[in-house]
Design an enzyme around this catalytic site. Structure first.
Site, PDB file in Angstrom:
ATOM      1  N   CYS A  75      48.912  44.171  26.376  1.00  0.00           N
ATOM      2  CA  CYS A  75      49.869  44.453  25.305  1.00  0.00           C
ATOM      3  C   CYS A  75      51.080  44.737  25.754  1.00  0.00           C
ATOM      4  O   CYS A  75      51.408  45.852  26.669  1.00  0.00           O
ATOM      5  CB  CYS A  75      49.120  45.684  24.731  1.00  0.00           C
ATOM      6  SG  CYS A  75      50.026  46.530  23.399  1.00  0.00           S
ATOM      7  N   CYS A 189      54.473  39.749  22.014  1.00  0.00           N
ATOM      8  CA  CYS A 189      53.431  40.616  21.444  1.00  0.00           C
ATOM      9  C   CYS A 189      52.036  39.742  21.787  1.00  0.00           C
ATOM     10  O   CYS A 189      52.133  38.518  21.180  1.00  0.00           O
ATOM     11  CB  CYS A 189      53.528  41.026  20.120  1.00  0.00           C
ATOM     12  SG  CYS A 189      52.084  41.853  19.438  1.00  0.00           S
TER      13      CYS A 189
HETATM   14  N1  DGL Z   1      49.277  43.507  20.815  1.00  0.00           N
HETATM   15  C1  DGL Z   1      50.370  44.553  21.055  1.00  0.00           C
HETATM   16  C2  DGL Z   1      51.553  43.867  21.804  1.00  0.00           C
HETATM   17  O1  DGL Z   1      51.371  43.104  22.603  1.00  0.00           O
HETATM   18  C3  DGL Z   1      50.926  45.074  19.998  1.00  0.00           C
HETATM   19  C4  DGL Z   1      50.126  45.154  18.577  1.00  0.00           C
HETATM   20  C5  DGL Z   1      50.312  46.430  17.778  1.00  0.00           C
HETATM   21  O2  DGL Z   1      51.496  46.811  17.074  1.00  0.00           O
HETATM   22  O3  DGL Z   1      49.562  47.255  17.834  1.00  0.00           O
HETATM   23  O4  DGL Z   1      52.593  44.480  21.781  1.00  0.00           O
END
Ligand code: DGL
Length: 265
Positions: A75, A189
């Site tokens: 993430c 993301c």
């Molecule tokens: N998948 C997450 C990232 O890589 C974020 C998604 C969210 O906003 O929770 O930033």
């Protein structure tokens, strides 16, 4: 090292599956727990303090309970905010996910790079530092495209994708001064590679979509290169809250080698 000890892949939701797909290619025999803080989703609209507290607290609980050999924070939002703090408090090796600005800077021909991330990610000093270090002679345009997170969550549950969501993400970069020159887009993301085809079509075929998943998988393979892998049970997902419609999500999870969903107690 216990050969059954898992690699714990952590995200706020299903985005980390884009990293898990690369990890499966690099280490097909590795036991994995796919952990999602779906109770805290989305991270991108939360404050730094809130994200840091959740990520440190949850990873502490999860590592005490499941004794992973390595944690991958799949993430960008959590990594750009809390990677240092998590490393300070946990003894287990941690691999983070940071916006792929370096590889994007290496391939851009126009010298203008777009970056799509969550609102929390694009304001981080971490991103400023990557931009200064690796793309100092390029133009880097950023856009907060948090709406794509929900779209990716829906897509994996078989829901139809609203084309307006993709169009708004594209316009968010293209409409900025100099935005028409973008030839490379950093998907900063982990949810966004789940919409790679739709985004690539939205930007046009000559624009490259770059993310860090393959590099993260290579890093994990390197760090575990001397370790044995012998899973003793099928891989599972660990959620912080019961999913509203697990039957809609399970087919996608199975595609990534995840057999069932468990809720963190
Ligand atoms: N998948 C997450 C990232 O890589 C974020 C998604 C969210 O906003 O929770 O930033």
């Amino acid at each position: 090292m216990d050969a059954a000890a898992p690699i714990l892949v952590f995200d706020s939701g299903v985005g980390g599956l884009s990293v898990l797909a690369e990890l499966r290619k690099a280490l097909p025999a590795a036991p994995v727990i796919y952990a999602a803080d779906n109770g805290g989703l989305p991270y991108g609209t939360k404050s730094e303090a809130e994200i840091a507290a959740r990520v440190c607290g949850l990873l502490g609980r999860m590592s005490e309970r499941f004794r992973p050999r390595l944690i991958c924070i799949a993430c960008n939002t959590a990594s750009t905010i809390a990677l240092g703090m998590v490393r300070d408090v946990l003894a287990v090796p941690i691999v983070g996910t940071v916006p792929a600005i370096k590889p994007a800077a290496a391939i851009t021909r126009s010298g203008t790079i777009g970056l799509l991330g969550t609102a929390a990610t694009i304001r981080q000093g971490y991103v400023d530092r990557l931009a200064a270090e690796f793309a100092g002679d390029k133009v880097l345009l950023r856009h907060a495209a948090g709406e794509l997170v929900g779209a990716a969550e829906g897509k994996l549950r078989g829901q139809p994708l609203d084309p307006g969501v993709i169009a708004r993400a594209v316009a968010g970069l293209r409409s900025q001064p100099g935005g028409t020159a973008i030839d490379t887009v950093v998907l900063a993301c982990t949810h966004f590679p789940l919409l790679r085809d739709e985004l690539a079509a939205g930007f046009g075929g000559d624009v490259a979509m770059i993310d860090g998943a393959a590099g993260i998988a290579r890093r994990i393979a390197h760090l575990t290169r001397d370790q044995a892998f012998a899973p003793t049970a099928p891989d599972f997902a660990l959620f912080t809250r019961a999913d509203a419609d697990p039957d809609a999500l399970l087919p996608a999870l199975r595609h990534y080698g995840i057999a069932r969903i468990e809720v963190l107690q």
